[in-house]
Design an enzyme around this catalytic site. Structure first.
Site, PDB file in Angstrom:
ATOM      1  N   ARG A 182      35.184  23.147 -21.198  1.00 29.22           N
ATOM      2  CA  ARG A 182      34.280  24.699 -21.493  1.00 29.22           C
ATOM      3  C   ARG A 182      33.708  24.310 -23.353  1.00 29.22           C
ATOM      4  O   ARG A 182      33.110  24.719 -23.296  1.00 29.22           O
ATOM      5  CB  ARG A 182      35.470  26.011 -22.114  1.00 29.22           C
ATOM      6  CG  ARG A 182      36.378  26.161 -22.735  1.00 29.22           C
ATOM      7  CD  ARG A 182      36.615  27.626 -22.455  1.00 29.22           C
ATOM      8  NE  ARG A 182      38.497  27.562 -22.857  1.00 29.22           N
ATOM      9  CZ  ARG A 182      38.267  27.642 -24.930  1.00 29.22           C
ATOM     10  NH1 ARG A 182      37.139  27.919 -25.365  1.00 29.22           N
ATOM     11  NH2 ARG A 182      39.095  27.099 -25.767  1.00 29.22           N
ATOM     12  N   CYS A 223      41.504  24.837 -23.087  1.00 35.03           N
ATOM     13  CA  CYS A 223      39.648  23.487 -23.363  1.00 35.03           C
ATOM     14  C   CYS A 223      39.415  22.960 -22.430  1.00 35.03           C
ATOM     15  O   CYS A 223      37.966  22.475 -21.611  1.00 35.03           O
ATOM     16  CB  CYS A 223      39.399  23.025 -25.189  1.00 35.03           C
ATOM     17  SG  CYS A 223      40.217  23.977 -26.077  1.00 35.03           S
ATOM     18  N   ASP A 279      34.709  18.668 -28.688  1.00 31.63           N
ATOM     19  CA  ASP A 279      34.286  18.231 -29.702  1.00 31.63           C
ATOM     20  C   ASP A 279      34.471  16.881 -29.565  1.00 31.63           C
ATOM     21  O   ASP A 279      35.286  16.224 -28.745  1.00 31.63           O
ATOM     22  CB  ASP A 279      35.516  17.903 -30.735  1.00 31.63           C
ATOM     23  CG  ASP A 279      36.124  17.902 -32.235  1.00 31.63           C
ATOM     24  OD1 ASP A 279      34.781  16.865 -32.330  1.00 31.63           O
ATOM     25  OD2 ASP A 279      37.536  17.853 -33.285  1.00 31.63           O
ATOM     26  N   ARG A 322      38.569  19.557  -0.248  1.00 24.77           N
ATOM     27  CA  ARG A 322      37.743  19.556  -1.125  1.00 24.77           C
ATOM     28  C   ARG A 322      38.314  21.230  -2.083  1.00 24.77           C
ATOM     29  O   ARG A 322      38.063  21.939  -2.588  1.00 24.77           O
ATOM     30  CB  ARG A 322      37.185  20.588  -0.667  1.00 24.77           C
ATOM     31  CG  ARG A 322      35.347  19.180  -0.079  1.00 24.77           C
ATOM     32  CD  ARG A 322      34.645  19.924   0.554  1.00 24.77           C
ATOM     33  NE  ARG A 322      34.749  20.612   1.744  1.00 24.77           N
ATOM     34  CZ  ARG A 322      33.783  21.010   2.298  1.00 24.77           C
ATOM     35  NH1 ARG A 322      32.372  20.848   2.031  1.00 24.77           N
ATOM     36  NH2 ARG A 322      33.799  21.563   3.850  1.00 24.77           N
ATOM     37  N   ARG A 323      40.076  20.936  -2.707  1.00 30.10           N
ATOM     38  CA  ARG A 323      40.627  21.846  -2.992  1.00 30.10           C
ATOM     39  C   ARG A 323      41.698  21.566  -3.585  1.00 30.10           C
ATOM     40  O   ARG A 323      42.819  21.424  -3.479  1.00 30.10           O
ATOM     41  CB  ARG A 323      41.100  23.467  -1.741  1.00 30.10           C
ATOM     42  CG  ARG A 323      40.418  23.703  -1.087  1.00 30.10           C
ATOM     43  CD  ARG A 323      41.326  24.778  -0.082  1.00 30.10           C
ATOM     44  NE  ARG A 323      40.397  25.859   0.947  1.00 30.10           N
ATOM     45  CZ  ARG A 323      40.466  25.934   1.847  1.00 30.10           C
ATOM     46  NH1 ARG A 323      42.183  26.903   1.903  1.00 30.10           N
ATOM     47  NH2 ARG A 323      40.038  26.664   2.583  1.00 30.10           N
ATOM     48  N   TRP A 381      48.630  18.304 -32.513  1.00 26.37           N
ATOM     49  CA  TRP A 381      48.932  19.555 -31.880  1.00 26.37           C
ATOM     50  C   TRP A 381      49.622  20.530 -32.894  1.00 26.37           C
ATOM     51  O   TRP A 381      49.603  21.605 -33.399  1.00 26.37           O
ATOM     52  CB  TRP A 381      49.987  19.943 -31.068  1.00 26.37           C
ATOM     53  CG  TRP A 381      49.494  20.233 -29.503  1.00 26.37           C
ATOM     54  CD1 TRP A 381      48.993  18.243 -28.708  1.00 26.37           C
ATOM     55  CD2 TRP A 381      47.283  20.848 -28.881  1.00 26.37           C
ATOM     56  NE1 TRP A 381      48.405  18.137 -27.766  1.00 26.37           N
ATOM     57  CE2 TRP A 381      47.684  19.722 -27.641  1.00 26.37           C
ATOM     58  CE3 TRP A 381      47.924  21.967 -28.695  1.00 26.37           C
ATOM     59  CZ2 TRP A 381      46.950  20.508 -26.694  1.00 26.37           C
ATOM     60  CZ3 TRP A 381      47.782  22.420 -27.764  1.00 26.37           C
ATOM     61  CH2 TRP A 381      46.432  22.192 -26.976  1.00 26.37           C
ATOM     62  N   GLU A 399      51.622  12.659 -25.074  1.00 24.96           N
ATOM     63  CA  GLU A 399      50.832  13.873 -25.187  1.00 24.96           C
ATOM     64  C   GLU A 399      50.234  14.271 -23.358  1.00 24.96           C
ATOM     65  O   GLU A 399      50.411  15.377 -22.736  1.00 24.96           O
ATOM     66  CB  GLU A 399      49.131  13.544 -25.332  1.00 24.96           C
ATOM     67  CG  GLU A 399      48.436  15.253 -25.595  1.00 24.96           C
ATOM     68  CD  GLU A 399      47.012  16.093 -25.996  1.00 24.96           C
ATOM     69  OE1 GLU A 399      47.072  16.206 -25.811  1.00 24.96           O
ATOM     70  OE2 GLU A 399      46.204  14.822 -25.090  1.00 24.96           O
ATOM     71  N   TYR A 428      49.311  24.527 -21.439  1.00 26.72           N
ATOM     72  CA  TYR A 428      48.493  23.236 -20.541  1.00 26.72           C
ATOM     73  C   TYR A 428      49.853  23.196 -19.618  1.00 26.72           C
ATOM     74  O   TYR A 428      50.253  22.780 -18.572  1.00 26.72           O
ATOM     75  CB  TYR A 428      48.175  21.837 -21.115  1.00 26.72           C
ATOM     76  CG  TYR A 428      47.014  22.305 -21.785  1.00 26.72           C
ATOM     77  CD1 TYR A 428      45.754  22.128 -21.064  1.00 26.72           C
ATOM     78  CD2 TYR A 428      46.448  21.822 -22.887  1.00 26.72           C
ATOM     79  CE1 TYR A 428      44.703  22.247 -21.188  1.00 26.72           C
ATOM     80  CE2 TYR A 428      45.448  21.842 -23.504  1.00 26.72           C
ATOM     81  CZ  TYR A 428      44.612  22.167 -22.737  1.00 26.72           C
ATOM     82  OH  TYR A 428      43.348  22.384 -23.278  1.00 26.72           O
ATOM     83  N   HIS A 473      29.822  20.223 -28.960  1.00 27.29           N
ATOM     84  CA  HIS A 473      29.556  19.958 -30.085  1.00 27.29           C
ATOM     85  C   HIS A 473      30.154  19.049 -31.545  1.00 27.29           C
ATOM     86  O   HIS A 473      31.255  18.685 -30.530  1.00 27.29           O
ATOM     87  CB  HIS A 473      30.144  21.479 -31.235  1.00 27.29           C
ATOM     88  CG  HIS A 473      31.250  21.803 -30.473  1.00 27.29           C
ATOM     89  ND1 HIS A 473      31.432  22.621 -29.647  1.00 27.29           N
ATOM     90  CD2 HIS A 473      32.805  21.104 -31.260  1.00 27.29           C
ATOM     91  CE1 HIS A 473      33.113  22.813 -29.273  1.00 27.29           C
ATOM     92  NE2 HIS A 473      33.105  21.849 -30.937  1.00 27.29           N
ATOM     93  N   VAL A 474      29.354  18.763 -32.447  1.00 29.41           N
ATOM     94  CA  VAL A 474      30.182  18.219 -33.221  1.00 29.41           C
ATOM     95  C   VAL A 474      29.884  19.358 -34.886  1.00 29.41           C
ATOM     96  O   VAL A 474      28.894  19.708 -34.689  1.00 29.41           O
ATOM     97  CB  VAL A 474      28.709  16.985 -33.163  1.00 29.41           C
ATOM     98  CG1 VAL A 474      29.393  16.149 -34.670  1.00 29.41           C
ATOM     99  CG2 VAL A 474      28.649  15.666 -32.630  1.00 29.41           C
ATOM    100  N   TYR A 475      30.883  19.476 -35.346  1.00 27.22           N
ATOM    101  CA  TYR A 475      31.582  20.198 -36.539  1.00 27.22           C
ATOM    102  C   TYR A 475      30.650  18.830 -37.703  1.00 27.22           C
ATOM    103  O   TYR A 475      30.423  18.241 -37.805  1.00 27.22           O
ATOM    104  CB  TYR A 475      33.035  19.761 -36.321  1.00 27.22           C
ATOM    105  CG  TYR A 475      33.260  20.823 -36.248  1.00 27.22           C
ATOM    106  CD1 TYR A 475      33.545  21.884 -35.736  1.00 27.22           C
ATOM    107  CD2 TYR A 475      34.522  19.838 -34.751  1.00 27.22           C
ATOM    108  CE1 TYR A 475      33.883  23.127 -34.497  1.00 27.22           C
ATOM    109  CE2 TYR A 475      35.113  20.854 -34.181  1.00 27.22           C
ATOM    110  CZ  TYR A 475      35.070  22.461 -34.488  1.00 27.22           C
ATOM    111  OH  TYR A 475      36.015  22.901 -33.063  1.00 27.22           O
TER     112      TYR A 475
END
Length: 278
Positions: free
Chosen positions: A180, A160, A183, A139-140, A86, A64, A101, A221-223
């Protein structure tokens, strides 16, 4: 991988159950969510962060990542290598995924019509900072996947893992990833391994050692269909991390092969499977 397990436990025990858009088999799910939890911090020199409380295969992670680096946005390129992670989001006819991506990393569309190759610029800037710590790019050293003008409908998981910033200090390369949406059972362990691998590869082609990997989150989060699997994973004791083995002849991010990437000393617990929410 205690930092990951600590965060997984925190989300599982303190998260708030709330509705969200994803479904499994047409059924809407709740997810147990924490917003902006404490980040994960790992020393990449202490071992490669491939989860040991469940078995993970390094090959799909590498396939990937190299797919991202190739600039491809077509799932058929993954299917040709027997990687199906995917499938749920690809066009069933063409295999296309939209501006994911690979496009953002290698062909970011600027307002003036230019196409920006972020990976080429990142390698050049890391080399410049390694040679001259006073270099203005210090710093860029950024790699971003979130292009607001190029976002598809929200059913596609573009961006994500939104922004990675790299840092060169004392001859070592570190990475800080902001994600952001995360899972925690299925996605985050692969994201950790993927960006850790990217950091190792970038360090290799720029002549640096590896430093820290830091991972920050928005919605972690956890589904609800993963609750049992998370509970099982949290009963397991972590084992020593493996060592990443990269072929000596890797000199460019543009022509790395999967067979040049492996791990040694990996002794994980058995797999823990879960159905992906779409």
């Amino acid at each position: 991988m205690e930092p990951y397990l600590n965060l997984l436990r925190d989300v599982y025990t303190r998260g708030i159950d709330k509705p969200q858009r994803a479904k499994v088999g047409g059924r809407s799910l709740l997810c147990r969510s924490l917003f902006a939890p404490n980040p994960i911090r790992l020393d990449l020199a202490a071992g490669f962060p491939l989860l040991t409380t469940k078995r993970m295969a390094i090959r799909p992670v590498a396939v990937e990542l190299l797919w991202f680096l190739s600039g491809s946005t077509n799932n058929n390129d993954l299917l040709a290598q027997n990687v199906r992670i995917w499938d749920a989001w690809a066009d069933p006819v063409t295999g296309e995924l939209g501006p994911v991506y690979g496009k953002q990393w290698r062909r970011w569309e600027a307002a003036d019509g230019r196409r920006v190759d972020q990976i080429t610029e990142l390698v050049q800037n890391v080399r410049a900072v390694a040679a001259d710590p006073w270099h203005p790019a210090a710093r860029r050293l950024l790699l971003t996947a979130w292009n607001p003008g190029d976002m598809p409908p929200p059913t596609t998981p573009t961006g994500c893992h939104t922004l990675a910033q790299f840092n060169v200090t004392a001859g070592r390369l570190s990475c800080h990833l902001y994600q952001r949406s995360a899972d925690m059972l299925l996605g985050v362990p692969y994201n950790i391994a993927s960006y850790a691998l990217l950091t190792h590869l970038l360090a290799r082609v720029t002549g640096l050692g590896v430093g820290e990997y830091v991972h920050s989150f928005g919605d972690a989060h956890v589904y609800e269909n993963h609750f049992e699997q998370v509970a099982e994973q949290l009963t397991r004791t972590p084992r020593p991390l493996p060592t990443l083995v990269l072929a000596d002849d890797i000199t460019s991010l543009d022509d790395v092969r999967v067979d040049q990437i492996s791990v040694a000393g990996y002794d994980p617990h058995p797999p823990i499977r879960g159905e992906v929410a779409v």
